[in-house]
Write a protein that holds these residues in place. Structure first.
Motif, PDB file in Angstrom:
ATOM      1  N   VAL A 143       0.824  -1.206   0.000  1.00 34.67           N
ATOM      2  CA  VAL A 143       0.000   0.000   0.000  1.00 34.67           C
ATOM      3  C   VAL A 143       0.856   1.254   0.000  1.00 34.67           C
ATOM      4  N   THR A 144       2.161   1.101   0.067  1.00 38.50           N
ATOM      5  CA  THR A 144       3.074   2.233  -0.024  1.00 38.50           C
ATOM      6  C   THR A 144       4.233   1.847  -0.928  1.00 38.50           C
ATOM      7  N   LEU A 145       4.927   2.842  -1.417  1.00 37.86           N
ATOM      8  CA  LEU A 145       6.134   2.586  -2.184  1.00 37.86           C
ATOM      9  C   LEU A 145       7.239   2.117  -1.252  1.00 37.86           C
ATOM     10  N   THR A 146       8.104   1.232  -1.755  1.00 39.56           N
ATOM     11  CA  THR A 146       9.297   0.904  -0.983  1.00 39.56           C
ATOM     12  C   THR A 146      10.216   2.121  -0.996  1.00 39.56           C
ATOM     13  N   GLU A 147      11.192   2.141  -0.126  1.00 43.29           N
ATOM     14  CA  GLU A 147      12.132   3.261  -0.087  1.00 43.29           C
ATOM     15  C   GLU A 147      12.868   3.388  -1.418  1.00 43.29           C
ATOM     16  N   PHE A 148      13.220   2.258  -2.025  1.00 40.02           N
ATOM     17  CA  PHE A 148      13.929   2.295  -3.299  1.00 40.02           C
ATOM     18  C   PHE A 148      13.020   2.828  -4.401  1.00 40.02           C
ATOM     19  N   GLN A 154      -4.364  20.908 -14.213  1.00 41.79           N
ATOM     20  CA  GLN A 154      -3.281  20.840 -15.197  1.00 41.79           C
ATOM     21  C   GLN A 154      -1.904  21.004 -14.569  1.00 41.79           C
ATOM     22  N   GLN A 155      -1.732  20.449 -13.388  1.00 44.05           N
ATOM     23  CA  GLN A 155      -0.416  20.428 -12.767  1.00 44.05           C
ATOM     24  C   GLN A 155      -0.329  19.200 -11.860  1.00 44.05           C
ATOM     25  N   ILE A 156       0.887  18.805 -11.557  1.00 41.56           N
ATOM     26  CA  ILE A 156       1.110  17.649 -10.692  1.00 41.56           C
ATOM     27  C   ILE A 156       2.141  18.043  -9.638  1.00 41.56           C
ATOM     28  N   THR A 157       1.735  18.049  -8.378  1.00 45.89           N
ATOM     29  CA  THR A 157       2.674  18.355  -7.306  1.00 45.89           C
ATOM     30  C   THR A 157       3.513  17.120  -6.997  1.00 45.89           C
ATOM     31  N   ARG A 158       4.574  17.332  -6.247  1.00 45.89           N
ATOM     32  CA  ARG A 158       5.430  16.212  -5.853  1.00 45.89           C
ATOM     33  C   ARG A 158       4.626  15.167  -5.077  1.00 45.89           C
ATOM     34  N   GLU A 159       3.785  15.611  -4.169  1.00 44.80           N
ATOM     35  CA  GLU A 159       2.980  14.682  -3.379  1.00 44.80           C
ATOM     36  C   GLU A 159       1.990  13.925  -4.263  1.00 44.80           C
ATOM     37  N   GLU A 160       1.368  14.640  -5.215  1.00 48.01           N
ATOM     38  CA  GLU A 160       0.441  13.973  -6.133  1.00 48.01           C
ATOM     39  C   GLU A 160       1.169  12.947  -7.005  1.00 48.01           C
ATOM     40  N   PHE A 161       2.374  13.284  -7.407  1.00 51.64           N
ATOM     41  CA  PHE A 161       3.168  12.372  -8.230  1.00 51.64           C
ATOM     42  C   PHE A 161       3.464  11.091  -7.446  1.00 51.64           C
ATOM     43  N   ARG A 162       3.859  11.261  -6.184  1.00 56.46           N
ATOM     44  CA  ARG A 162       4.142  10.099  -5.351  1.00 56.46           C
ATOM     45  C   ARG A 162       2.868   9.282  -5.115  1.00 56.46           C
ATOM     46  N   GLN A 212      -0.621   4.416  -5.918  1.00 52.08           N
ATOM     47  CA  GLN A 212      -1.871   3.770  -6.335  1.00 52.08           C
ATOM     48  C   GLN A 212      -1.638   2.817  -7.499  1.00 52.08           C
ATOM     49  N   ALA A 213      -0.785   3.233  -8.439  1.00 56.68           N
ATOM     50  CA  ALA A 213      -0.600   2.444  -9.656  1.00 56.68           C
ATOM     51  C   ALA A 213       0.183   1.157  -9.409  1.00 56.68           C
ATOM     52  N   LEU A 214       1.061   1.171  -8.414  1.00 53.56           N
ATOM     53  CA  LEU A 214       1.971   0.048  -8.218  1.00 53.56           C
ATOM     54  C   LEU A 214       1.607  -0.784  -6.998  1.00 53.56           C
ATOM     55  N   THR A 215       0.320  -0.879  -6.706  1.00 51.17           N
ATOM     56  CA  THR A 215      -0.101  -1.661  -5.548  1.00 51.17           C
ATOM     57  C   THR A 215       0.187  -3.138  -5.726  1.00 51.17           C
ATOM     58  N   ASN A 216       0.270  -3.608  -6.967  1.00 49.34           N
ATOM     59  CA  ASN A 216       0.738  -4.969  -7.217  1.00 49.34           C
ATOM     60  C   ASN A 216       2.065  -4.855  -7.936  1.00 49.34           C
TER      61      ASN A 216
END
Length: 232
Positions: free
Chosen positions: A43-48, A122-130, A135-139
C-alpha cells in the motif's frame, strides 16, 4: 496549420486530442514478473521505489518549484529542443514532436486523475506524483496489473525521447533529452548501459524491460533504475 502561439492558448488537456492515439503498433516486450522482489500487494512505495519516482519527478521539474506543469517545465524543454535540433516553431518536425510531448503529458496527467481523486488543475505536485504511483503500483510483481495509463506511458515516453521519429532511441536522442531538461552529463554512460546488446540503440524491447525494472524491481544493479539520471 495552427501557429505555435495558437496551440498554447488551448488547455493542455484539449490540445491535439489525436496525439493520444498510439504512435506505433509494436508488440510489447514480454513482461517480467518479479515474484521474488516483493510481496504481491503493498500500500506504499518501498524506499527504493520512492527514490526512483522522486528522481523522475526532479528530472522533469525544470524550475525546481515542486510542481510539474506542461506550460512551464515541458514547454521549456521543447524550446530547448528547437535550439538543439535547429527547428523553428512552425517546422513540420517541431509540430510533430510537440504532438508527441502533448501525448506524453496527457498520459502522465491521466495518472493523477486516475480514480478521479485529483484536481483538474493541469499540474502535478510532488505529493500527487508520489500518490499516483503508489496507487498504480499496488501490485508490484506484474506490470500487466497496473492501470492502463501506466502501460501506455511506457511507449509514449519512448516516442517522446525519439527526436527524429525513426522509432529507435540513439545516443543523440538520449543526450538531447537530458540536455533539454538541463540535467547532468551522465546521459552517455547511462545510455551505454541501457543498450543491452551493444548495437548503438535502445530498442522498444530493451526500453520495455528497463521501464519495468524502474517501476517494479528492487534490484539496485538494473540499469533501468537510472533512466532519469543516477540515483543520489
Amino acid at each position: 496549420m495552427a501557429s505555435a502561439a495558437g496551440r498554447r492558448l488551448l488547455p493542455v488537456g484539449l490540445r491535439l486530442q489525436q496525439a493520444r492515439t498510439p504512435l506505433t503498433r509494436h508488440s510489447p516486450a514480454p513482461w517480467r514478473v518479479y515474484s521474488t522482489d516483493a510481496a504481491p500487494k503493498v500500500v506504499t512505495l518501498t524506499e527504493f521505489q520512492r527514490r526512483k519516482i522522486e528522481n523522475c519527478f526532479d528530472f522533469y521539474d525544470i524550475n525546481n518549484d515542486g510542481i510539474l506543469r506542461f506550460d512551464e517545465d515541458f514547454e521549456t524543454a521543447l524550446k530547448a529542443y528547437i535550439r538543439l535540433n535547429g527547428w523553428t516553431e512552425d517546422s513540420k518536425q517541431y509540430v510533430q514532436y510537440y504532438r508527441r510531448w502533448v501525448a506524453f503529458w496527457n498520459n502522465l496527467y491521466a495518472g493523477k486523475m486516475y480514480r478521479r481523486e485529483g484536481k483538474g488543475d493541469q499540474q502535478i505536485t510532488r505529493e500527487e506524483f508520489r500518490t499516483m504511483w503508489t496507487q498504480a503500483l499496488t501490485n508490484r510483481t506484474d506490470i500487466n496489473k497496473t492501470p492502463r495509463w501506466v502501460r501506455d506511458l511506457i511507449p509514449n515516453t519512448y516516442h517522446a525521447i525519439d527526436t527524429d521519429g525513426d522509432n529507435t532511441l540513439k545516443l543523440k536522442d538520449y543526450e538531447k533529452f537530458f540536455e533539454a531538461f538541463g540535467r547532468n552529463g551522465a546521459a552517455a554512460d547511462i545510455f551505454n548501459k541501457l543498450d543491452i546488446n551493444g548495437d548503438g540503440m535502445v530498442s522498444r524491447t530493451e526500453w520495455d524491460i528497463h521501464m519495468q525494472d524502474f517501476f517494479i524491481s528492487e534490484d539496485e544493479t538494473r540499469p533501468g533504475n537510472h533512466l532519469w539520471g543516477y540515483l543520489q
